[in-house]
Design a protein around this motif. Structure first.
Motif, PDB file in Angstrom:
ATOM      1  N   CYS A  73      -0.227  30.002 -12.015  1.00  0.00           N
ATOM      2  CA  CYS A  73      -0.093  30.367 -10.602  1.00  0.00           C
ATOM      3  C   CYS A  73       0.038  31.884 -10.461  1.00  0.00           C
ATOM      4  O   CYS A  73       0.344  32.580 -11.435  1.00  0.00           O
ATOM      5  CB  CYS A  73       1.136  29.677 -10.004  1.00  0.00           C
ATOM      6  SG  CYS A  73       0.994  27.877  -9.897  1.00  0.00           S
ATOM      7  N   PRO A  74      -0.205  32.433  -9.259  1.00  0.00           N
ATOM      8  CA  PRO A  74      -0.088  33.881  -9.050  1.00  0.00           C
ATOM      9  C   PRO A  74       1.245  34.427  -9.550  1.00  0.00           C
ATOM     10  O   PRO A  74       2.288  33.798  -9.386  1.00  0.00           O
ATOM     11  CB  PRO A  74      -0.204  34.020  -7.528  1.00  0.00           C
ATOM     12  CG  PRO A  74      -1.057  32.870  -7.117  1.00  0.00           C
ATOM     13  CD  PRO A  74      -0.655  31.739  -8.021  1.00  0.00           C
ATOM     14  N   SER A  75       1.178  35.610 -10.155  1.00  0.00           N
ATOM     15  CA  SER A  75       2.369  36.189 -10.787  1.00  0.00           C
ATOM     16  C   SER A  75       2.831  37.464 -10.095  1.00  0.00           C
ATOM     17  O   SER A  75       3.498  38.292 -10.709  1.00  0.00           O
ATOM     18  CB  SER A  75       2.068  36.495 -12.262  1.00  0.00           C
ATOM     19  OG  SER A  75       0.944  37.367 -12.382  1.00  0.00           O
ATOM     20  N   ASN A 134      10.315  24.887 -12.163  1.00  0.00           N
ATOM     21  CA  ASN A 134      10.176  26.157 -12.876  1.00  0.00           C
ATOM     22  C   ASN A 134       9.610  27.318 -12.061  1.00  0.00           C
ATOM     23  O   ASN A 134       9.586  28.448 -12.549  1.00  0.00           O
ATOM     24  CB  ASN A 134       9.294  25.957 -14.118  1.00  0.00           C
ATOM     25  CG  ASN A 134       9.916  25.002 -15.111  1.00  0.00           C
ATOM     26  OD1 ASN A 134      11.076  25.131 -15.461  1.00  0.00           O
ATOM     27  ND2 ASN A 134       9.141  24.023 -15.559  1.00  0.00           N
ATOM     28  N   ARG A 135       9.164  27.079 -10.831  1.00  0.00           N
ATOM     29  CA  ARG A 135       8.568  28.149 -10.040  1.00  0.00           C
ATOM     30  C   ARG A 135       9.661  28.975  -9.380  1.00  0.00           C
ATOM     31  O   ARG A 135      10.263  28.567  -8.378  1.00  0.00           O
ATOM     32  CB  ARG A 135       7.623  27.548  -8.995  1.00  0.00           C
ATOM     33  CG  ARG A 135       6.802  28.567  -8.223  1.00  0.00           C
ATOM     34  CD  ARG A 135       5.850  29.334  -9.112  1.00  0.00           C
ATOM     35  NE  ARG A 135       4.946  30.173  -8.313  1.00  0.00           N
ATOM     36  CZ  ARG A 135       4.200  31.139  -8.812  1.00  0.00           C
ATOM     37  NH1 ARG A 135       4.246  31.389 -10.118  1.00  0.00           N
ATOM     38  NH2 ARG A 135       3.398  31.834  -8.037  1.00  0.00           N
ATOM     39  N   SER A 136       9.931  30.163  -9.911  1.00  0.00           N
ATOM     40  CA  SER A 136      11.059  30.979  -9.452  1.00  0.00           C
ATOM     41  C   SER A 136      10.858  31.557  -8.056  1.00  0.00           C
ATOM     42  O   SER A 136      11.830  31.903  -7.378  1.00  0.00           O
ATOM     43  CB  SER A 136      11.322  32.121 -10.437  1.00  0.00           C
ATOM     44  OG  SER A 136      10.185  32.975 -10.526  1.00  0.00           O
ATOM     45  N   ILE A 146      -2.788  22.902  -7.822  1.00  0.00           N
ATOM     46  CA  ILE A 146      -1.840  23.698  -7.056  1.00  0.00           C
ATOM     47  C   ILE A 146      -2.649  24.802  -6.391  1.00  0.00           C
ATOM     48  O   ILE A 146      -3.142  25.712  -7.060  1.00  0.00           O
ATOM     49  CB  ILE A 146      -0.762  24.311  -7.976  1.00  0.00           C
ATOM     50  CG1 ILE A 146      -0.027  23.206  -8.736  1.00  0.00           C
ATOM     51  CG2 ILE A 146       0.226  25.148  -7.160  1.00  0.00           C
ATOM     52  CD1 ILE A 146       0.923  23.733  -9.802  1.00  0.00           C
ATOM     53  N   ASN A 147      -2.832  24.722  -5.076  1.00  0.00           N
ATOM     54  CA  ASN A 147      -3.699  25.651  -4.354  1.00  0.00           C
ATOM     55  C   ASN A 147      -2.869  26.681  -3.588  1.00  0.00           C
ATOM     56  O   ASN A 147      -2.057  26.323  -2.733  1.00  0.00           O
ATOM     57  CB  ASN A 147      -4.596  24.885  -3.377  1.00  0.00           C
ATOM     58  CG  ASN A 147      -5.524  23.927  -4.104  1.00  0.00           C
ATOM     59  OD1 ASN A 147      -6.202  24.304  -5.053  1.00  0.00           O
ATOM     60  ND2 ASN A 147      -5.554  22.679  -3.666  1.00  0.00           N
ATOM     61  N   PHE A 196      -7.623  31.993   0.850  1.00  0.00           N
ATOM     62  CA  PHE A 196      -7.440  31.215  -0.373  1.00  0.00           C
ATOM     63  C   PHE A 196      -7.457  32.162  -1.562  1.00  0.00           C
ATOM     64  O   PHE A 196      -8.302  33.061  -1.650  1.00  0.00           O
ATOM     65  CB  PHE A 196      -8.557  30.180  -0.507  1.00  0.00           C
ATOM     66  CG  PHE A 196      -8.564  29.480  -1.840  1.00  0.00           C
ATOM     67  CD1 PHE A 196      -7.610  28.522  -2.141  1.00  0.00           C
ATOM     68  CD2 PHE A 196      -9.528  29.789  -2.799  1.00  0.00           C
ATOM     69  CE1 PHE A 196      -7.605  27.881  -3.366  1.00  0.00           C
ATOM     70  CE2 PHE A 196      -9.539  29.149  -4.027  1.00  0.00           C
ATOM     71  CZ  PHE A 196      -8.574  28.195  -4.313  1.00  0.00           C
ATOM     72  N   VAL A 197      -6.520  31.955  -2.497  1.00  0.00           N
ATOM     73  CA  VAL A 197      -6.414  32.834  -3.663  1.00  0.00           C
ATOM     74  C   VAL A 197      -6.906  32.155  -4.933  1.00  0.00           C
ATOM     75  O   VAL A 197      -7.823  32.625  -5.586  1.00  0.00           O
ATOM     76  CB  VAL A 197      -4.965  33.335  -3.849  1.00  0.00           C
ATOM     77  CG1 VAL A 197      -4.823  34.152  -5.128  1.00  0.00           C
ATOM     78  CG2 VAL A 197      -4.540  34.155  -2.650  1.00  0.00           C
TER      79      VAL A 197
END
Length: 311
Positions: A123-125, A207-209, A167-168, A113-114
């Motif tokens: 969210c993680p980038s 929008n999440r690329s 958002i996990n 898990f992050v």
């Protein structure tokens, strides 16, 4: 037949929305038909891919679904022909998905898990590819995630629906993500909270690329729900890549009690979906109890992920 894809895997094109669907105006698109030659979705002999661990369960003989050529999901840079005598062995078991040359490195070796986020921008980038799991509350998202990662409590399951509210992100093999999204359709949640879930989830989809594909979970132990059909239609309308994951396929209700078998509910859902889309989305039958479909999902994710990384 060769199917080509746009850069973000637009697997299917929406043909029309269901009667009660009113998110966006429906597009007018030409309809294409192909040969209805039938094939049987049986056990695949995946000699062109790396072997993945065999499940720990002895699975009962599963019903085989007849699939016509135009109902198959053919990945990019993959050819299929009705004259190919080995085509049925190239279809992932319990699905309509043809295996491609990109189906490799499917094993899950590490999972952790992050973070949880309430906004897409949080969210993680790191740019790693990711797959999002979404579905009605209590459809079995957390159980499926645990099954894929072979970790019993990686994602906490609850007898009370609607517990996932963020958002996990779960990092797999330090190279890609599984994403657990809030369930929809939980009537007991406050209206304001349900609205927030829908808002930030849809924002994430659009929008999440780094989103490779959404895996929409559908309960195969019950008849199709209108809310699931509407959700699938919204994803198609917005050109969000989608794979249908039919859960709880181990539950076999007796016909004498009025219940349909999972494969019948899957066929019914496909029939309803066919009225919405020009081309059929990929789909897989699963069970977190027996691990049915686990290896097939990981192979499907692998071929999508590897193609995404290359392009």
């Amino acid at each position: 037949m060769v199917l080509t894809q746009l850069p973000r895997f637009h697997f299917f094109v929406l043909k029309k929305a269901p009667p009660s669907f009113n998110f966006f105006p429906k597009p007018k698109l030409p309809i294409k038909f192909t040969s209805p030659t039938l094939f049987t979705a049986s056990e695949s002999t995946l000699s062109t891919t790396e072997p993945i661990p065999i499940t720990d369960f002895s699975l009962p003989e599963e019903p085989r679904l007849k699939i016509s050529l135009d109902k198959l999901f053919v990945p990019p840079e993959t050819e299929v022909s009705c004259d190919d005598p080995n085509l049925s062995t190239r279809i992932l078991k319990g699905s309509n998905i043809v295996v491609s040359k990109y189906a490799r490195e499917a094993q899950v070796v590490q999972a952790e898990f992050v973070k949880s986020s309430v906004r897409t921008e949080d969210c993680p980038s790191d740019g790693l590819p990711e797959f999002a799991l979404v579905g009605r509350s209590n459809v079995g998202k957390s159980s499926l995630l645990n099954s894929l990662a072979r970790r019993k409590r990686l994602a906490l399951t609850s007898k009370k629906p609607g517990k996932t509210q963020c958002i996990n992100h779960f990092r797999i093999n330090d190279s890609w993500y599984l994403v657990d999204l809030p369930g929809y359709g939980y009537a007991a949640a406050p209206q304001e909270l349900r609205t927030d879930w829908i808002k930030f989830t849809k924002n994430y989809f659009i929008n999440r690329s780094t989103l490779v594909s959404v895996f929409l979970l559908i309960d195969a132990s019950i008849p199709a729900k209108q809310i699931d059909l509407e959700y699938a239609s919204w994803l198609g309308q917005n050109q969000i890549p989608m794979t249908l994951i039919f859960t709880k396929c181990d539950k076999r209700k007796k016909k004498k009690n009025g219940g349909k078998r999972p494969e019948e509910n899957v066929s019914d859902f496909q029939e309803l979906i066919s009225g919405f889309f020009q081309t059929v989305p990929p789909w897989i039958m699963t069970s977190s109890v027996t691990n049915q479909g686990r290896d097939e999902i990981l192979l499907h994710m692998a071929q999508l992920r590897n193609y995404w990384l290359k392009h």
